[in-house]
Scaffold this motif. Structure first.
Motif, mmCIF file in Angstrom:
data_model
loop_
_atom_site.group_PDB
_atom_site.id
_atom_site.type_symbol
_atom_site.label_atom_id
_atom_site.label_comp_id
_atom_site.label_asym_id
_atom_site.label_seq_id
_atom_site.Cartn_x
_atom_site.Cartn_y
_atom_site.Cartn_z
ATOM 1 N N PRO A 159 0.820 -1.222 0.000
ATOM 2 C CA PRO A 159 0.000 0.000 0.000
ATOM 3 C C PRO A 159 0.851 1.268 0.000
ATOM 4 C CG PRO A 159 -0.895 -1.576 1.554
ATOM 5 C CD PRO A 159 0.416 -2.130 1.086
ATOM 6 N N ASP A 160 1.948 1.275 0.775
ATOM 7 C CA ASP A 160 2.834 2.446 0.781
ATOM 8 C C ASP A 160 3.378 2.716 -0.614
ATOM 9 O OD1 ASP A 160 2.438 2.609 3.438
ATOM 10 O OD2 ASP A 160 4.341 1.673 4.024
ATOM 11 N N ALA A 161 3.815 1.632 -1.268
ATOM 12 C CA ALA A 161 4.416 1.790 -2.591
ATOM 13 C C ALA A 161 3.389 2.344 -3.583
ATOM 14 C CB ALA A 161 4.958 0.451 -3.080
ATOM 15 N N PHE A 162 2.156 1.804 -3.526
ATOM 16 C CA PHE A 162 1.122 2.270 -4.445
ATOM 17 C C PHE A 162 0.799 3.740 -4.188
ATOM 18 C CE2 PHE A 162 -3.380 2.715 -5.789
ATOM 19 C CZ PHE A 162 -3.230 2.372 -7.118
ATOM 20 N N ALA A 163 0.722 4.098 -2.899
ATOM 21 C CA ALA A 163 0.412 5.488 -2.558
ATOM 22 C C ALA A 163 1.501 6.426 -3.070
ATOM 23 C CB ALA A 163 0.249 5.638 -1.047
ATOM 24 N N LEU A 191 -3.034 11.253 -1.630
ATOM 25 C CA LEU A 191 -3.331 12.246 -2.671
ATOM 26 C C LEU A 191 -3.826 13.556 -2.052
ATOM 27 C CD1 LEU A 191 -3.107 11.691 -5.663
ATOM 28 C CD2 LEU A 191 -5.510 11.074 -5.701
ATOM 29 N N ASN A 192 -4.636 13.395 -0.992
ATOM 30 C CA ASN A 192 -5.180 14.578 -0.325
ATOM 31 C C ASN A 192 -4.144 15.265 0.558
ATOM 32 O OD1 ASN A 192 -7.343 16.358 0.400
ATOM 33 N ND2 ASN A 192 -7.493 15.293 2.366
ATOM 34 N N GLY A 193 -3.048 14.554 0.850
ATOM 35 C CA GLY A 193 -2.001 15.156 1.679
ATOM 36 C C GLY A 193 -1.754 14.403 2.968
ATOM 37 N N VAL A 242 -8.264 14.802 -11.018
ATOM 38 C CA VAL A 242 -8.336 13.936 -12.197
ATOM 39 C C VAL A 242 -8.045 12.492 -11.791
ATOM 40 C CG1 VAL A 242 -7.314 13.410 -14.435
ATOM 41 C CG2 VAL A 242 -7.738 15.788 -13.783
ATOM 42 N N ILE A 243 -7.036 12.303 -10.945
ATOM 43 C CA ILE A 243 -6.715 10.943 -10.491
ATOM 44 C C ILE A 243 -7.907 10.352 -9.731
ATOM 45 C CG2 ILE A 243 -5.161 9.542 -9.091
ATOM 46 C CD1 ILE A 243 -2.995 11.604 -9.586
ATOM 47 N N THR A 295 0.908 9.418 -5.869
ATOM 48 C CA THR A 295 1.206 10.826 -5.595
ATOM 49 C C THR A 295 2.314 11.351 -6.506
ATOM 50 O OG1 THR A 295 2.546 10.030 -3.774
ATOM 51 C CG2 THR A 295 0.413 10.969 -3.214
ATOM 52 N N SER A 296 3.097 10.424 -7.101
ATOM 53 C CA SER A 296 4.177 10.893 -7.971
ATOM 54 C C SER A 296 3.675 11.175 -9.395
ATOM 55 C CB SER A 296 5.300 9.853 -8.022
ATOM 56 O OG SER A 296 4.868 8.752 -8.783
ATOM 57 N N LEU A 297 2.424 10.775 -9.690
ATOM 58 C CA LEU A 297 1.889 11.002 -11.033
ATOM 59 C C LEU A 297 1.764 12.502 -11.310
ATOM 60 C CD1 LEU A 297 -0.974 8.364 -11.208
ATOM 61 C CD2 LEU A 297 1.263 8.257 -12.299
ATOM 62 N N GLU A 298 2.037 12.874 -12.551
ATOM 63 C CA GLU A 298 1.957 14.301 -12.880
ATOM 64 C C GLU A 298 0.562 14.645 -13.402
ATOM 65 O OE1 GLU A 298 5.220 16.043 -14.729
ATOM 66 O OE2 GLU A 298 6.505 15.241 -13.146
ATOM 67 N N MET A 299 -0.432 14.425 -12.552
ATOM 68 C CA MET A 299 -1.811 14.752 -12.916
ATOM 69 C C MET A 299 -2.422 15.458 -11.727
ATOM 70 S SD MET A 299 -3.848 11.774 -14.875
ATOM 71 C CE MET A 299 -3.036 10.276 -14.395
#
Ligand code: NA
Ligand code: NA
Lengths: 317, 466, 209
Positions: free
Chosen positions: B321-325, B373-375, B337-338, B329-333
């Motif tokens: 889960p950490d890796a997916f998160a 994503l929300n912080g 939108v995500i 968050t590293s996506l440039e969107m």
């Protein structure tokens, strides 16, 4: 390289700082050969941490004696009410003495666990809603979130201990499932109970909980000499860091009370004496009798706590 | 091998087992167990002499999980809610409710259909399950609508759509399950479902009135009930109102302290419905059947819970889960939108999977990513991506995914509610129901868009509760 | 999708065993239902004694937690018997005959593997909390009133052992269907199409309501 999984719960707070510190220290001392991966609730539920150690699911864990007294009868001596511990240094001293007692080591060995260090907690004072409760009559029928020996102490004066988990304590208070919550200061902050509170007892000092950090014996023994040395030598340093950190928190405490508009309640000495008389001696006698009946050196353990505490007080801590 | 790689392989394997038709609970449990073994043996550098040790440790970790995870006070809410729903049949609350709604609101254009939607919303308040609601009202409401000349497909669509309201309006088993998986306050989530659920019902009602006004022959109004008849219809439906009020007051009392925990509220509500059922003639034989059915649904849900939690335990060791998160968050969107992509993925998944299974299988990985994503869990509203604090984001996302899962109950190809309605009525095909439900499909899409655009609809009530 | 289904009966030994296990499973499920019923009274009693009599109930949380395994797990085999545990049946509903029985057999054997492991692990969990050299055999106790936890832990391996028996019967049933190429084998839940399921569900409600 050796990597240990460490199971704790909740979120990072004053209560887990010694564990974070010891992870940092062993890694430093072994040049990154021996690392610890601290997991907050990802590896086990808090009441199953000792089972996890016994199984070998992870190598190090924290638990509290009052969660499951029958798993750890010996260390519950440290949760007896009104032992007279005044500060965290004294709490460290008495815990250390009990952890070093063969009866404690034996009982933990049944779980394949070795007691490494305590998580020293200050006295668990109450926060409550409504009018302050300052007499024993007012404790009658009070629903209090308190575990272990503390719960027993409040029960002795007619209160009803109700153990919602620490993360549910806020909601339990809000919904009136409990009227009061006994926590250490950091937990009143971190679980938000202080935000519900109208008052806090500054000097009730009924006792505290004892939450050891244990390691799996097989894992401990399979460490290289250098790694084991790094771990053992870091315990005192980690505890010093914990105490310093907690000290800062206690310094802020009065300001927090003021900011939240929480009344600081002083209980009169007469009431305290009465509470102690009702709760302390009977709880202690019952505990000793219960332990002796099960073939454990109850009296000896209790005396050890008393004498260690005297020494600690005499040496000025 | 890196633990994360093992995490991915095992998760992939689990999905294959699920697609091949293995029971979801056991597929998740087996994946978790095998994953634990693999991870542990990987830690032993695949030393054959230590394989048995790796298995033994994994057996013990997996074996303590069912007991450990189900022995939690908050989980007791689920069986109590389910029992209320089953007892409500014997208390004959459904007919009483429909009758009351009919006498009070059937005079508007499309009146019987509006009554049906309000009655399903009301029944939702005592039932945690959407499919059951659709089945019940297909029997009660469709014949009445047909009698006064409603379009058959439209009538069926109304029932299928109305049935989806049960999972948002408290009590809702699925919201409780969400709260438990993501470790958030159950009471606040239940409160949060109330306004969006009522909002959905109002949107449906408005849509029906609009349709009935444009096409006069679709749903004529029904008039002629006297005020006396109207008031007479209220007492038999009253327990429903009592249950709703009690559960709300146990969670949030606008006039003071809440009355207790949601479980206690549910228990008192169940007790009232139980008394009503006794009064309406329920006897031991029927009670026994109700208890068996309650037990069956309860056990089914709990089996998925502990099965998935064995898998979650494995994920904890694999750190997936950490890796997916951190990947998300590293996506440039933009985070919004995500989030919309994630919701769309749920819409697709929901077409093929049961809502509870879908949420339980995906949330352990998706939820931490949305929070990141929300912080983060502890972010303040000011610093967050979606303009809300961590706990509020958890509530908002929960309502969105549950509404999404509900939406899937009426979407082709296998919107379950449509199949149920068609199954109950011999004179309707599944295609008929899908055609009839199509307007509601668009209404739901609009509702979801509004919930995304204006989170205040969801968060207003829970934020009052502190 | 919930896939409650029909289980056929015939005169074979397998079917006989199936019908012998069923009452045990029903009894376990009924225990679970009765525990839920009791939970309702317990919670209602607790809240009313607290609200109206100012006398909160001691150990309320402990008792609920002790009852939860009965509520949540005791009926697990009853639910497996008629195939109520949810699954995605897109693929299997398109299969027929031997191919279908093959998939079902593999699936049941995999579940059996899991349940055997879990029965063992759950037994170990019970065993760690059980020591008859101690008062009440207790080596793990609850937080408020200190009741022993081993009876509640014992529920899990018992329920799983019953489930293991059920899975053995189902493996036998599917295996027999696979070997003999049966159309409608006994003692296993038969797949219904989604329409048939809906119809069955509606019928069940009709009977109950
Ligand atoms: Na509902
Ligand atoms: Na669908």
């Amino acid at each position: 390289a050796t990597e240990w999984n460490v199971s704790v719960w909740g979120k990072r707070r004053a209560f887990t700082e010694h564990i974070e510190k010891i992870a940092e220290l062993v890694s430093e001392k072994t040049g990154g050969e021996f690392t610890m991966n601290v997991s907050y609730g990802g590896l086990s539920k808090n009441r199953e941490n000792l089972d996890g150690i016994s199984i070998g699911a992870f190598e190090m864990a924290q638990f509290c004696a009052g969660y499951h007294p029958d798993k750890n009868r010996v260390v519950t001596v440290l949760e007896l009410p009104f032992l007279g511990v005044e500060n965290l240094e004294q709490e460290v001293a008495v815990s250390k003495a009990v952890y070093a007692h063969p009866a404690a080591a034996d009982e933990m060995a049944q779980w394949n666990a070795k007691l490494l260090m305590t998580s020293p907690m200050p006295q668990y004072n109450l926060v409550g809603t409504g009018d302050p409760r300052t007499t024993l009559e007012e404790f009658e029928g009070m629903r209090v979130r308190a575990t272990g020996g503390l719960g027993k102490a409040f029960e002795a004066v007619g209160a009803v201990p109700t153990s919602v988990t620490s993360s549910e304590a806020y909601q339990a208070m809000e919904s009136g499932v409990v009227d009061t919550v006994a926590f250490a200061q950091h937990a009143h902050l971190s679980f938000g109970t202080i935000n519900q509170a109208d008052w806090w007892t500054a000097n009730l000092n009924p006792g505290t909980v004892n939450c050891p950090v244990v390691v799996n014996i097989d894992a401990y023994e399979s460490l290289s000499d250098a790694e084991r040395e790094a771990l053992d030598s870091s315990v005192d340093e980690a505890l010093d860091h914990y105490l310093a950190n907690y000290g800062e928190l206690l310094k802020r405490w009065d300001a927090v009370l003021e900011e939240k508009g929480v009344e600081k309640v002083m209980i009169s000495p007469e009431v305290l004496t009465e509470f102690r008389a009702t709760a302390a001696a009977p709880a202690r006698d019952a505990w000793i009798a219960d332990m002796e009946a099960q073939g454990l050196p109850g009296q000896e353990l209790y005396d050890l706590v008393v004498s260690t505490l005297e020494e600690a007080k005499a040496s000025g801590s | 091998m890196e633990p994360i790689e093992i995490g991915l392989w095992v998760s992939g394997g689990m999905l294959v087992m699920v697609v091949l038709g293995m029971r979801v609970a056991f597929a998740a449990g087996l994946a978790g167990f095998i994953g634990l073994c693999w991870l542990r043996w990987n830690g032993f550098d695949y030393d054959p002499a230590r394989l048995w040790k790796a298995i033994e440790i994994s057996v013990k970790i997996a074996g303590l999980t069912p007991h450990s995870k189900v022995s939690a006070q908050v989980l007791s809410l689920i069986p109590v809610f389910i029992m209320i729903g089953y007892l409500a049949y014997y208390a004959k609350l459904t007919t009483a409710l429909f009758e009351a709604c009919k006498r009070w609101v059937a005079w508007v254009p499309g009146g019987l259909a509006v009554s049906t939607v309000f009655a399903t919303a009301g029944f939702a308040a005592v039932s945690g399950a959407s499919v059951a609601t659709a089945a019940v009202f297909a029997r009660i409401a469709i014949p009445e609508m047909l009698k006064v000349g409603y379009n058959k497909k439209f009538a069926a669509g109304v029932v299928a759509a109305g049935g989806t309201l049960a999972s948002l309006i408290p009590p809702s088993a699925i919201l409780v399950i969400y709260a438990i998986i993501v470790e958030q306050d159950v009471g606040k989530l239940l409160l949060a479902g109330f306004v969006p659920g009522a909002f959905s019902a109002v949107v449906y009602g408005g849509l029906i009135i609009g349709i009935a006004m444009v096409w006069k022959n679709v749903g004529p109004p029904v008039t002629g009930f006297s005020w006396k008849q109207r008031f007479e219809s209220l007492p038999p439906a009253l327990p429903i109102l009592a249950v709703v009020v009690i559960i709300i007051f146990f969670v949030y009392n606008p006039f003071g302290d809440a009355w207790g925990t949601p479980t206690e509220g549910g228990a008192v509500g169940a007790f009232i419905v139980f008394l009503m059922a006794l009064y309406r003639g329920m006897r031991w034989g029927q009670l026994k059947e109700a208890l068996l059915e309650t037990a069956k649904l309860t056990v089914m849900i709990f089996t998925i819970i502990w099965g998935v939690l064995i898998y979650v335990r494995f994920l904890g060791f694999a750190e997936l889960p950490d890796a997916f998160a951190s990947w998300i968050t590293s996506l440039e969107m933009s985070p919004l939108v995500i989030l919309i992509c994630i919701l769309l993925a749920y819409a697709v998944l929901g077409m093929f999977m049961d809502a509870i299974g879908m949420l339980l299988l995906t949330l352990p990985v998706v939820y931490p990513a949305v929070m990141a994503l929300n912080g983060g869990e502890l972010v303040s509203a000011a610093d967050s991506a979606f303009g809300m604090s961590g706990p509020m984001c958890a509530i908002w996302f929960g309502i969105l995914v549950v509404k999404m899962a509900e939406f899937c109950l009426i979407t082709p190809p296998i919107g379950l509610n449509c199949f149920v309605v068609a199954g109950v009525r011999d004179d309707l095909t599944v295609q008929d129901v899908f055609k009839g439900v199509a307007p509601f499909f668009f209404a739901d899409a609009v509702t979801i868009a509004l919930l995304v655009a204006f989170p205040g609809i969801v968060l207003w009530l829970p934020s009052l509760a502190g | 999708m919930a896939g409650s289904a029909a289980v056929l009966e015939d005169s074979s030994l397998l079917s006989k065993l199936d019908r012998m296990l069923l009452p045990i499973e029903r009894f376990c499920a009924l225990l679970s239902g009765l525990a839920i019923f009791a939970l309702m009274f317990l919670a209602a009693y607790s809240v009313s004694s607290r609200k109206f009599f100012g006398a909160p109930m001691m150990g309320y949380v402990d008792y609920i937690e002790a009852a939860m395994p009965i509520i949540a797990i005791m009926g697990v085999s009853y639910v497996q018997r008629d195939g109520t545990h949810i699954r995605m049946d897109m693929l299997v509903s398109a299969l027929k005959g031997r191919v279908l029985w093959f998939f079902e057999l593999v699936s049941v054997l995999l579940i059996l593997l899991l349940i055997v492991a879990l029965t063992w692990g759950a037994w170990e969990h019970f065993d760690r909390s059980f020591d008859c050299a101690r008062p009440l055999c207790s080596r793990d106790s609850s937080i408020d009133v200190g009741i022993p936890i081993w009876p509640s832990k014992l529920v899990v391996p018992v329920a799983f052992a019953v489930l293991a028996l059920r899975l053995l019967l189902q493996a036998w049933g599917y295996g027999r269907a696979l070997v003999l190429g049966l159309e409608n084998p006994a003692a296993v839940p038969l797949n219904l199409t989604i329409e048939e399921q809906a119809m069955a569900e509606a019928r069940a409600l009709e009977e109950n309501g």
